[in-house]
Design a protein around this motif. Structure first.
Motif, PDB file in Angstrom:
ATOM      1  N   ALA A  38     -77.963 -10.655  -1.025  1.00  0.00           N
ATOM      2  CA  ALA A  38     -77.228 -11.290  -2.118  1.00  0.00           C
ATOM      3  C   ALA A  38     -77.037 -10.338  -3.292  1.00  0.00           C
ATOM      4  O   ALA A  38     -76.151 -10.538  -4.126  1.00  0.00           O
ATOM      5  N   GLN A  39     -77.870  -9.273  -3.348  1.00  0.00           N
ATOM      6  CA  GLN A  39     -77.748  -8.271  -4.410  1.00  0.00           C
ATOM      7  C   GLN A  39     -76.647  -7.249  -4.103  1.00  0.00           C
ATOM      8  O   GLN A  39     -76.396  -6.351  -4.902  1.00  0.00           O
ATOM      9  N   GLY A  40     -76.009  -7.395  -2.960  1.00  0.00           N
ATOM     10  CA  GLY A  40     -74.921  -6.488  -2.616  1.00  0.00           C
ATOM     11  C   GLY A  40     -75.419  -5.092  -2.309  1.00  0.00           C
ATOM     12  O   GLY A  40     -76.495  -4.895  -1.744  1.00  0.00           O
ATOM     13  N   THR A  41     -74.634  -4.080  -2.713  1.00  0.00           N
ATOM     14  CA  THR A  41     -74.966  -2.689  -2.403  1.00  0.00           C
ATOM     15  C   THR A  41     -76.294  -2.277  -3.037  1.00  0.00           C
ATOM     16  O   THR A  41     -77.038  -1.473  -2.468  1.00  0.00           O
ATOM     17  N   ASP A  42     -76.606  -2.811  -4.208  1.00  0.00           N
ATOM     18  CA  ASP A  42     -77.887  -2.489  -4.839  1.00  0.00           C
ATOM     19  C   ASP A  42     -79.058  -2.842  -3.924  1.00  0.00           C
ATOM     20  O   ASP A  42     -80.073  -2.134  -3.897  1.00  0.00           O
ATOM     21  N   GLY A  43     -78.933  -3.944  -3.181  1.00  0.00           N
ATOM     22  CA  GLY A  43     -80.007  -4.354  -2.289  1.00  0.00           C
ATOM     23  C   GLY A  43     -80.286  -3.334  -1.212  1.00  0.00           C
ATOM     24  O   GLY A  43     -81.437  -3.142  -0.796  1.00  0.00           O
ATOM     25  N   ILE A  44     -79.241  -2.638  -0.748  1.00  0.00           N
ATOM     26  CA  ILE A  44     -79.419  -1.606   0.278  1.00  0.00           C
ATOM     27  C   ILE A  44     -80.274  -0.469  -0.267  1.00  0.00           C
ATOM     28  O   ILE A  44     -81.272  -0.057   0.346  1.00  0.00           O
ATOM     29  N   ILE A  60     -81.264  12.812  -0.001  1.00  0.00           N
ATOM     30  CA  ILE A  60     -80.550  13.277   1.196  1.00  0.00           C
ATOM     31  C   ILE A  60     -79.242  12.509   1.342  1.00  0.00           C
ATOM     32  O   ILE A  60     -78.191  13.073   1.675  1.00  0.00           O
ATOM     33  N   MET A  61     -79.297  11.205   1.050  1.00  0.00           N
ATOM     34  CA  MET A  61     -78.097  10.374   1.153  1.00  0.00           C
ATOM     35  C   MET A  61     -77.059  10.743   0.097  1.00  0.00           C
ATOM     36  O   MET A  61     -75.856  10.675   0.358  1.00  0.00           O
ATOM     37  N   VAL A  62     -77.502  11.121  -1.088  1.00  0.00           N
ATOM     38  CA  VAL A  62     -76.562  11.563  -2.125  1.00  0.00           C
ATOM     39  C   VAL A  62     -75.746  12.739  -1.610  1.00  0.00           C
ATOM     40  O   VAL A  62     -74.509  12.743  -1.675  1.00  0.00           O
ATOM     41  N   VAL A  63     -76.456  13.756  -1.091  1.00  0.00           N
ATOM     42  CA  VAL A  63     -75.778  14.949  -0.571  1.00  0.00           C
ATOM     43  C   VAL A  63     -74.918  14.587   0.636  1.00  0.00           C
ATOM     44  O   VAL A  63     -73.754  14.991   0.747  1.00  0.00           O
ATOM     45  N   GLY A  64     -75.487  13.797   1.547  1.00  0.00           N
ATOM     46  CA  GLY A  64     -74.791  13.464   2.774  1.00  0.00           C
ATOM     47  C   GLY A  64     -73.546  12.620   2.555  1.00  0.00           C
ATOM     48  O   GLY A  64     -72.487  12.899   3.129  1.00  0.00           O
ATOM     49  N   LEU A  65     -73.655  11.592   1.726  1.00  0.00           N
ATOM     50  CA  LEU A  65     -72.503  10.723   1.477  1.00  0.00           C
ATOM     51  C   LEU A  65     -71.403  11.468   0.725  1.00  0.00           C
ATOM     52  O   LEU A  65     -70.212  11.248   0.969  1.00  0.00           O
ATOM     53  N   LEU A  66     -71.808  12.360  -0.183  1.00  0.00           N
ATOM     54  CA  LEU A  66     -70.818  13.187  -0.875  1.00  0.00           C
ATOM     55  C   LEU A  66     -70.116  14.116   0.110  1.00  0.00           C
ATOM     56  O   LEU A  66     -68.887  14.257   0.093  1.00  0.00           O
ATOM     57  N   ALA A 110     -76.239   5.836  -4.738  1.00  0.00           N
ATOM     58  CA  ALA A 110     -77.475   6.448  -4.252  1.00  0.00           C
ATOM     59  C   ALA A 110     -78.064   7.372  -5.315  1.00  0.00           C
ATOM     60  O   ALA A 110     -79.290   7.417  -5.515  1.00  0.00           O
ATOM     61  N   PHE A 111     -77.205   8.100  -6.020  1.00  0.00           N
ATOM     62  CA  PHE A 111     -77.660   8.994  -7.089  1.00  0.00           C
ATOM     63  C   PHE A 111     -78.356   8.210  -8.200  1.00  0.00           C
ATOM     64  O   PHE A 111     -79.389   8.649  -8.731  1.00  0.00           O
ATOM     65  N   GLN A 112     -77.797   7.052  -8.556  1.00  0.00           N
ATOM     66  CA  GLN A 112     -78.400   6.242  -9.606  1.00  0.00           C
ATOM     67  C   GLN A 112     -79.828   5.838  -9.245  1.00  0.00           C
ATOM     68  O   GLN A 112     -80.726   5.878 -10.092  1.00  0.00           O
ATOM     69  N   PHE A 113     -80.040   5.446  -8.006  1.00  0.00           N
ATOM     70  CA  PHE A 113     -81.382   5.044  -7.591  1.00  0.00           C
ATOM     71  C   PHE A 113     -82.291   6.258  -7.419  1.00  0.00           C
ATOM     72  O   PHE A 113     -83.464   6.215  -7.786  1.00  0.00           O
ATOM     73  N   ALA A 114     -81.756   7.349  -6.856  1.00  0.00           N
ATOM     74  CA  ALA A 114     -82.573   8.548  -6.647  1.00  0.00           C
ATOM     75  C   ALA A 114     -83.049   9.145  -7.960  1.00  0.00           C
ATOM     76  O   ALA A 114     -84.155   9.682  -8.051  1.00  0.00           O
ATOM     77  N   SER A 115     -82.219   9.043  -8.992  1.00  0.00           N
ATOM     78  CA  SER A 115     -82.565   9.616 -10.303  1.00  0.00           C
ATOM     79  C   SER A 115     -83.235   8.611 -11.214  1.00  0.00           C
ATOM     80  O   SER A 115     -83.446   8.886 -12.399  1.00  0.00           O
ATOM     81  N   ASN A 116     -83.574   7.431 -10.682  1.00  0.00           N
ATOM     82  CA  ASN A 116     -84.249   6.370 -11.447  1.00  0.00           C
ATOM     83  C   ASN A 116     -83.465   5.939 -12.672  1.00  0.00           C
ATOM     84  O   ASN A 116     -84.045   5.565 -13.698  1.00  0.00           O
ATOM     85  N   SER A 117     -82.127   5.991 -12.560  1.00  0.00           N
ATOM     86  CA  SER A 117     -81.297   5.564 -13.692  1.00  0.00           C
ATOM     87  C   SER A 117     -80.773   4.142 -13.511  1.00  0.00           C
ATOM     88  O   SER A 117     -79.905   3.688 -14.236  1.00  0.00           O
TER      89      SER A 117
END
Length: 266
Positions: A38-44, A60-66, A110-117
């Motif tokens: 229910a949280q959408g993409t954030d939940g992933i 890794i996902m930041v680099v890979g998805l980019l 992914a960057f937002q979560f990886a960087s704790n922002s």
């Protein structure tokens, strides 16, 4: 010319690996956690963040998805997939551009979560859509982006049903790859159609930027659809497994602008 060095190939393979994680987690939480989906993409990304070494996986996902997004942009810009410049070829290339935009958004999330922002991937997408709508002809731009996602959705279904994606996979891949990919592409077709409809409504029907959906939001919006939701969630999970196979066996095509229509389409 597109850089076809070994580094480029490995970046693309990391992109497929990242896509595998993304879709496998998306399908899994859709099937097992109503609150989280229910949280959408954030939940992933929250689910990935809570895994052991979750932050490392996110980077890794930041680099890979980019990398995967840039690979997809090579299709309209350089025709790296050799789809040709006829109507059918350009339709595929525009669809790849839509996929590239979608994966750029996911890379930023992914960057937002990886960087704790913090998360708010949906809010970020809606904020970007709001900015586009404030521009002259912004509604047209957003609506046309929705059309691009519709085109992508159509080709996802076509790939899933025809199995034409196997032309880009090594013969050494497991025999069940065809069926994993078929189910996965059809499930992605459903999700891309939902995203396209949200963009179309926001752009051409003045429904507002808050209607715009990202990948996880699109799946969450199907939660009340019963069997359609369950089948789509299973398909997305299978697409994650399929993407893991692609990380190893996908043939990264050479650029050959003189080749014209690919032989398997002749």
């Amino acid at each position: 010319m597109v850089d076809k060095s070994e580094k480029f190939n490995w970046l693309v393979r990391v992109g497929y690996f990242s896509r595998a994680i993304l879709y496998a987690v998306l399908g899994l939480i859709a099937l097992t956690s109503a609150d989280q989906i229910a949280q959408g993409t954030d939940g992933i990304f929250q689910a990935i963040e809570n895994y052991p070494a979750g932050t490392v996986i996110l980077w890794i996902m930041v680099v890979g998805l980019l990398a995967y997004a840039l690979f997809r942009f090579c299709s309209p810009l350089f025709d790296i997939e050799n789809n040709g410049s006829d109507t059918k070829g350009w339709a595929k290339r525009i669809g790849h551009a839509g996929s590239g935009i979608g994966h750029l958004v996911l890379a930023y999330s992914a960057f937002q979560f990886a960087s704790n922002s913090g998360g708010s991937s949906g809010g970020g997408a809606q904020g970007a859509a709001s900015g586009v709508l404030s521009m002259d002809f912004g509604g047209v731009i957003l609506g046309l982006l929705g059309v691009a996602f519709f085109v992508t959705a159509i080709f996802q279904f076509k790939k899933g049903i025809s199995g034409e994606f196997m032309h880009r996979i090594s013969n050494a891949a497991p025999d069940f790859t065809r069926w994993l990919g078929g189910a996965g592409y059809c499930a992605r077709g459903v999700v891309y159609a939902v995203i396209g409809w949200s963009l179309f409504k926001a752009g051409f029907m003045s429904a507002g930027a808050e209607q715009v959906k990202t990948l996880g939001d699109a799946v969450a919006s199907l939660a009340g659809a019963g069997l359609i939701f369950t089948v789509t969630a299973i398909g997305l999970l299978l697409f994650g497994v399929f993407s893991l196979i692609l990380a190893r066996y996908r043939i990264i095509p050479d650029l050959d602008s003189s080749a014209g229509v690919p032989s398997f389409r002749a």
